[in-house]
Enzyme design. Structure first.
Site, mmCIF file in Angstrom:
data_model
loop_
_atom_site.group_PDB
_atom_site.id
_atom_site.type_symbol
_atom_site.label_atom_id
_atom_site.label_comp_id
_atom_site.label_asym_id
_atom_site.label_seq_id
_atom_site.Cartn_x
_atom_site.Cartn_y
_atom_site.Cartn_z
ATOM 1 N N CYS A 49 0.820 -1.209 0.000
ATOM 2 C CA CYS A 49 0.000 0.000 0.000
ATOM 3 C C CYS A 49 0.854 1.259 0.000
ATOM 4 O O CYS A 49 1.682 1.452 0.893
ATOM 5 C CB CYS A 49 -0.899 -0.013 1.240
ATOM 6 S SG CYS A 49 -1.811 1.515 1.502
ATOM 7 N N TYR A 195 -5.615 5.404 -9.099
ATOM 8 C CA TYR A 195 -6.778 4.621 -8.662
ATOM 9 C C TYR A 195 -8.031 5.027 -9.427
ATOM 10 O O TYR A 195 -8.847 4.176 -9.801
ATOM 11 C CB TYR A 195 -7.001 4.792 -7.153
ATOM 12 C CG TYR A 195 -5.992 4.066 -6.311
ATOM 13 C CD1 TYR A 195 -6.221 2.758 -5.886
ATOM 14 C CD2 TYR A 195 -4.796 4.668 -5.948
ATOM 15 C CE1 TYR A 195 -5.299 2.078 -5.111
ATOM 16 C CE2 TYR A 195 -3.862 4.008 -5.181
ATOM 17 C CZ TYR A 195 -4.111 2.711 -4.763
ATOM 18 O OH TYR A 195 -3.189 2.043 -4.007
#
Length: 322
Positions: A49, A195
């Protein structure tokens, strides 16, 4: 169903990022709600992440490794969110094969990050994100907002550390305006832009995300012409925040998230040099990077994007030498 584009996209196909729910901070004063104390806190992260990696980088830059330990989740994220290897599937990078640097939960032995959220708030109903900055004394979640975690890491422990670590200021007063002015478009168009591109469910939503992403990279390329850092010719939080996306760009975002107008290594010589400099010459950046975790997570945890869960081999090397 695993967390993915069907749960994160709106009806018009746009990716909608959840706002962080826990927004407290560690402070230097002893009477604070969360005072800076050695050994009191714990950091939960995913090495895949980018948001969690921000916290790992600053922890090392500020010399805080002895102040709070870290638990690392498995890179595969299943239907219950981040786990320490509890969820499995058939294929490469599954819980059935050993992946290095997965630690288990060192505090409670929990199987899922979600268990921490319910311990902090039994009524919690949003997504279970990392990083998690945890207070072992009060047994609650201090913050799950990476931008704020790196801010209080930068200052809260300064009177307890020495030398270059205490002197390092990633958000110096004289540069704050310039840092803030860069952070905003970098977050919206680059950090979150990949994203918004990758999780878009309509062509229109994808196009409206991917073009601003590369326009912002074009601007960054010009900023870095003749410079090693984004602001003030010194390392700041702006570099930390940008770099975590750059290091994942060619290995993941180009292919998996369809951010393929240009690669970093072929299309942006200044950005590529900048990224390689931080990786090869600053251990905090290199040591927080695990390409296996990065690639296994993205390519296996989003079946709506990559239903075969095949993890590609390249690029080789993942980052070029200096």
């Amino acid at each position: 169903m695993a967390p993915g584009i069907t749960s994160w996209a709106s009806k018009d196909g746009d990716f909608k990022r959840q706002e962080s729910q826990f927004r407290d901070a560690v402070e230097p004063n002893a009477d604070a709600k969360f005072p800076a104390e050695k050994g009191r806190y714990h950091l939960y992260v995913s090495l895949a992440c980018p948001w969690a990696t921000r916290a790992l980088i600053v922890r090392k830059l500020k010399g805080l490794e002895d102040f709070f330990d870290v638990s690392v989740v498995h890179p595969f994220m299943g239907e219950k969110g981040w786990s320490f290897g509890a969820d499995k599937y058939e294929g490469q990078g599954s819980g059935g094969e050993e992946i290095a640097n997965v630690t288990g939960d060192k505090v409670y032995g929990f199987e899922y990050i979600r268990e921490l959220y319910f311990k902090a708030d039994p009524k919690y109903s949003a997504r279970f994100t990392v990083p998690v900055f945890w207070d072992k004394k009060q047994e609650t979640l201090v913050s799950n907002e990476s931008s704020e975690i790196i801010r209080f890491m930068n200052t809260a422990f300064n009177d307890k550390i020495e030398g270059k670590h205490a002197k390092l200021d990633l958000y110096p007063q004289a540069l704050r305006k310039e840092i803030d002015e860069l952070n905003d478009p970098i977050y919206n168009k680059v950090n979150n832009g990949v994203y918004k591109s990758g999780f878009a469910t309509t062509q229109k939503a994808y196009s409206e995300a991917v073009h601003p992403l590369f326009e912002q990279l074009d601007k960054i390329e010009k900023i870095l012409d003749g410079h090693d850092f984004l602001v003030g010719d010194q390392l700041t939080e702006a570099d930390v925040r940008l770099w975590v996306t750059l290091i994942r760009f060619d290995p993941v975002y180009v292919g998996h998230f369809k951010c393929n107008i240009r690669t970093i290594r072929a299309g942006y010589p200044n950005i590529n040099r900048y990224m390689k400099n931080l990786y090869h010459n600053y251990p905090a950046f290199r040591d927080s990077t695990d390409f296996t975790h990065i690639k296994v997570h993205y390519y296996t945890s989003h079946p709506q994007v990559n239903p075969t869960r095949i993890v590609p081999e390249g690029p080789i090397p993942h980052i070029e030498p200096m």
